[in-house]
Structure formats: structure tokens, C-alpha cells
Scaffold this active site. Sequence first.
Site, PDB file in Angstrom:
ATOM      1  N   ASP A 190      44.656 -32.484 -38.370  1.00 59.95           N
ATOM      2  CA  ASP A 190      45.914 -33.071 -38.838  1.00 59.95           C
ATOM      3  C   ASP A 190      45.582 -34.210 -39.787  1.00 59.95           C
ATOM      4  O   ASP A 190      44.458 -34.729 -39.790  1.00 59.95           O
ATOM      5  CB  ASP A 190      46.745 -33.604 -37.652  1.00 59.95           C
ATOM      6  CG  ASP A 190      48.105 -34.148 -38.104  1.00 59.95           C
ATOM      7  OD1 ASP A 190      48.642 -33.647 -39.113  1.00 59.95           O
ATOM      8  OD2 ASP A 190      48.615 -35.083 -37.471  1.00 59.95           O
ATOM      9  N   SER A 191      46.578 -34.613 -40.563  1.00 57.57           N
ATOM     10  CA  SER A 191      46.379 -35.773 -41.433  1.00 57.57           C
ATOM     11  C   SER A 191      46.246 -37.047 -40.598  1.00 57.57           C
ATOM     12  O   SER A 191      45.706 -38.036 -41.074  1.00 57.57           O
ATOM     13  CB  SER A 191      47.560 -35.899 -42.395  1.00 57.57           C
ATOM     14  OG  SER A 191      48.769 -35.985 -41.660  1.00 57.57           O
TER      15      SER A 191
ATOM     16  N   CYS B  25      48.997 -29.622 -38.974  1.00 55.89           N
ATOM     17  CA  CYS B  25      49.722 -30.493 -39.906  1.00 55.89           C
ATOM     18  C   CYS B  25      50.644 -29.598 -40.720  1.00 55.89           C
ATOM     19  O   CYS B  25      50.186 -28.656 -41.376  1.00 55.89           O
ATOM     20  CB  CYS B  25      48.718 -31.189 -40.827  1.00 55.89           C
ATOM     21  SG  CYS B  25      49.468 -32.165 -42.135  1.00 55.89           S
TER      22      CYS B  25
ATOM     23  N   GLU C 185      54.923 -43.800 -36.171  1.00 59.42           N
ATOM     24  CA  GLU C 185      53.619 -44.480 -36.188  1.00 59.42           C
ATOM     25  C   GLU C 185      53.739 -45.900 -35.630  1.00 59.42           C
ATOM     26  O   GLU C 185      52.804 -46.443 -35.058  1.00 59.42           O
ATOM     27  CB  GLU C 185      53.079 -44.557 -37.615  1.00 59.42           C
ATOM     28  CG  GLU C 185      52.772 -43.206 -38.214  1.00 59.42           C
ATOM     29  CD  GLU C 185      51.309 -42.834 -38.117  1.00 59.42           C
ATOM     30  OE1 GLU C 185      50.477 -43.742 -38.216  1.00 59.42           O
ATOM     31  OE2 GLU C 185      51.018 -41.652 -37.936  1.00 59.42           O
TER      32      GLU C 185
ATOM     33  N   CYS D 187      57.419 -31.205 -38.746  1.00 59.20           N
ATOM     34  CA  CYS D 187      56.441 -32.276 -38.985  1.00 59.20           C
ATOM     35  C   CYS D 187      55.834 -32.638 -37.639  1.00 59.20           C
ATOM     36  O   CYS D 187      56.551 -32.706 -36.632  1.00 59.20           O
ATOM     37  CB  CYS D 187      57.132 -33.488 -39.595  1.00 59.20           C
ATOM     38  SG  CYS D 187      56.076 -34.941 -39.725  1.00 59.20           S
TER      39      CYS D 187
ATOM     40  N   HIS E 178      54.945 -35.283 -36.331  1.00 57.93           N
ATOM     41  CA  HIS E 178      55.394 -36.501 -35.659  1.00 57.93           C
ATOM     42  C   HIS E 178      56.725 -36.325 -34.926  1.00 57.93           C
ATOM     43  O   HIS E 178      57.044 -37.088 -34.026  1.00 57.93           O
ATOM     44  CB  HIS E 178      55.548 -37.631 -36.670  1.00 57.93           C
ATOM     45  CG  HIS E 178      54.246 -38.217 -37.113  1.00 57.93           C
ATOM     46  ND1 HIS E 178      53.259 -37.456 -37.691  1.00 57.93           N
ATOM     47  CD2 HIS E 178      53.782 -39.482 -37.049  1.00 57.93           C
ATOM     48  CE1 HIS E 178      52.238 -38.241 -37.975  1.00 57.93           C
ATOM     49  NE2 HIS E 178      52.524 -39.471 -37.591  1.00 57.93           N
TER      50      HIS E 178
HETATM   51  N1  DGL Z   1      51.029 -34.392 -40.385  1.00 58.78           N
HETATM   52  C1  DGL Z   1      52.102 -34.465 -41.353  1.00 58.78           C
HETATM   53  C2  DGL Z   1      53.000 -33.236 -41.188  1.00 58.78           C
HETATM   54  O1  DGL Z   1      53.039 -32.604 -40.153  1.00 58.78           O
HETATM   55  C3  DGL Z   1      52.928 -35.734 -41.202  1.00 58.78           C
HETATM   56  C4  DGL Z   1      52.181 -36.994 -41.597  1.00 58.78           C
HETATM   57  C5  DGL Z   1      51.770 -37.015 -43.058  1.00 58.78           C
HETATM   58  O2  DGL Z   1      52.639 -37.086 -43.962  1.00 58.78           O
HETATM   59  O3  DGL Z   1      50.566 -36.958 -43.317  1.00 58.78           O
HETATM   60  O4  DGL Z   1      53.691 -32.887 -42.110  1.00 58.78           O
END
Ligand code: DGL
Length: 278
Positions: free
Chosen positions: A17-18, A81, A158, A196, A198
Amino acid sequence: MTGEMTEGKGPVIGVFDSGFGGLTVLRALLRRIPHAQYAFLGDTARLPYGSKSRRTIARYAAESAQFLVNEQGAEFLVIACNTASALALDAIQEAVPVPVLGVIEPGAASARAASRTGDALVIATDATVQSHAYAAACRARGLRALEKACPLLVPLVEEGWTQHPVTAEVFRIYLQELLQQAASEGMCPDTLVLGCTHYPLLRPLIAQAVPPEIRVIDSAEATAETAARLFATPVSKSGSHAGQIRCFATDSVEKFERLGSRFLEQPVGRVDLIDLGG
Ligand code: DGL
């Protein structure tokens, strides 16, 4: 392969993931493939991906995937992600010689299964929405999807404001705009996809805000189910022990440990700092 991830145990599954949000996918994977060995990478130094260009996202995601396969011996990759899945799945598949699963197709399949009206709403980052990857995956299944970027939600999560009145108000405004647009397009949505990583942390707040006829779909759960079908190897006698998790981050290990446990709903354990360049 480094660390204690060795042959004879469960399969090595790389999860990327990012940031930390993908730990919600790892949490779902742990329930379905408990004997696997997981290497999780959060590219926290280069987060957020959701506001970046396709080219940059593809480069970051391919480098991260190569780390998990080449350095950690991942036999399968789950791209936890949404943004990387939407914009970089091809680039990742080209970069590594192992099967790769993203979150978009399982999320869309799950929305299709849940929807009676054939109309779905999708909330996601800017980049995911601009790619229209969810709309395309839904359309391929005969489902009409209306997508909306909700860029303020990631920083609020976050910050840990998952039950905060400010977050509730921000979500209420996004939802109102989305429902108004759906009505103006003659849609009758009965499904809302959390597109997403999050957003599953906001699920209680989201479930309270949406009209009762709308079902909330978490692509983390749908992805873990697909992964269990595709990647789970039979548990042999020697491999019947519990799996293990190793986490890697490209920025503050301390922050990853603190926030990560909230996403994973258990301590993340040891986190190693790695450098993937700029
Ligand atoms: N992990 C990203 C997503 O699921 C969200 C956080 C980001 O923008 O890096 O889209």
C-alpha cells in the site's frame, strides 16, 4: 529472501500500500489465510499516491512490488492500494514475475453481487476517480457506477479522527453532493463502494450517514476473499502453524507502529525502515 520467512511454512504473500491503510486488507487476509507469511510494505515516504500522476504512481508501485518479490520472496502480491490498483496494475504485472491481485475487480464484483437496482456509488481518491477504473469494472458487470473523489478523508483518518464530528460533517457534505448527482442522473443507488484503503476505518461513521437502503461495500473484504480462492495453498502438517507478519515502511517506523496497529486491530510487530529512493 530475508528474515525468518522460510520454506515449509505457508505461502509468502506480499501486500503493498502507499501507507498504512492497506493493513485493513492484511487484517482481512489474516482471517482467511491465517497460515501465510506476510510481507507488508507501506510506501509512507511517498504517500499520498491519490493526488499524483499515473506515471509517478506506476514507478513507485513497481519499485515497491519489486522489493516485495526480489527482497522478500513474495510468491503472490496483493495490491492493497486502490490508487495503485487503478492506475498501475499493468506496470506492476510487468515489473514482477508473480501473480498480482488488485482491489478494484473484487470490489466491483462485490458491489455487483450486492446491488438490486444496478446502480452503485464509489468514493475514492482523486487519482482513482479520474482513472474511472471502478466505473469500468462495474460496467463490465452490468452495473452503473457514479464515482466521487473525497480527498479530505485520507488526512482525517491519518489524524485518527475516525469518529470526529469534523469527519462526520465532511463525509455528510460529500455524500449529499454524490446523492444529488445520482438523482440528477436518474440513478437509484443501493450500494456504496469504499474505494480507498482508509475508508473502512470510517465504516461506522459512513454506515450511520448513508440512507438505510444503501449497502456499504468494503473492497478489503472482497479482495481477501478473492486472494483466499486464488492464493491459498492447502495447509500441510508442517505448515499448520500460525502465519507471521513482517512490515516495512519507507518513512517513520514509529508512526507506522502507532497508526498501523489501529488499521490492523493488533500490534503490527517489528517494522523495518527501507529506502526505495525518491
Ligand atoms: N492507499 C490509497 C488508496 O487506497 C489512499 C492513500 C493515498 O492516497 O496514497 O487509494
